[in-house]
Design an enzyme around this catalytic site. Sequence first.
Site: not given
Ligand code: ZN
Length: 314
Positions: A96, A114, A171, A191
């Site tokens: 991200h 996150e 991740h 992605r």
């Molecule tokens: Zn994520």
Amino acid sequence: MNVPIFLQPVFQERIWGGTKLKDLFNYPIPNNSTGECWAISAHPNGQSIVKGGVFQGMSLGELWNSKPELFGSSSPVFPLLTKILDASDNLSVQVHPDDGYADKNENGELGKTECWYILDAEPDATIIYGHEASSKQELEYMIQSGEWEKLLRKIPVKQGDFFYVPSGTLHALGKGIVVLETQQSSDTTYRVYDYGRRDNNGNLRELHLGKAIEVTTTPQIHIPSSYVTQKYDGLYITQFVSNSYFTVEKWEITNKTKLPAHPKYSLISVIEGNGYIFIQDGKYILNKGDHLILPVDCGPYEIDGIIQLIISHE
Ligand code: ZN
């Protein structure tokens, strides 16, 4: 004085989802590939709705905009998002952007830092957490040539583990893991690798390699992972992370516990057990799977029961 605000989650179908959100939390999932419960969300892609009380039926976004006195925050948007994810299959390897990159390239979205609290994990479950490339050039080369085994760091996980995933970290949750995720309120994912899977229409899912290579932190930085648990009368508090994005703690309550007023509004998720929260003259039941916001100005309160909570705030 304010009172707790209980929220109704929103469920999202995912190619990697399953039925554990129902099996573990008894949620009314819409289908057998439900991947995400957006539990406390004001993001336009899936907003929680207030359940009960005077604000019943309002979305969290509406509440944030029309009742700022509940939150006492200077953030222009509700900045956090709490999810529970059921990874019944591997998630795509992803990364991200940070706030600056997302603002510029994703129509003013927030970046996405996150973190994960592992609620449930099958015995040999693993996650992808970081990479081995020493430079951007090497990262790009290893991605383009598909050297996934060499590039990606894979680590075993178990129930109760916690992982901080700052923006820029490669991740992926692996198969057989259920997590509570606390994140910035953002839905921007680049992605990198999807195991060659095809969606329901037989298509490969889109990759975003250019942006992913641009935002991935290289070389991999060390992310601290040791936590201190403090013991109070009837309460253990483990602080997992506290920085400019969020503070996340686990509270394990074993006895009736008196708590001081919170200085900030807080997001609360009941991950185990049940009990009651007593605020002013009100008594509110807390069940496993409930999600609520404790606004500012609730005063001191009490929790009774044998119960585990994940609590976060700005
Ligand atoms: Zn994520």
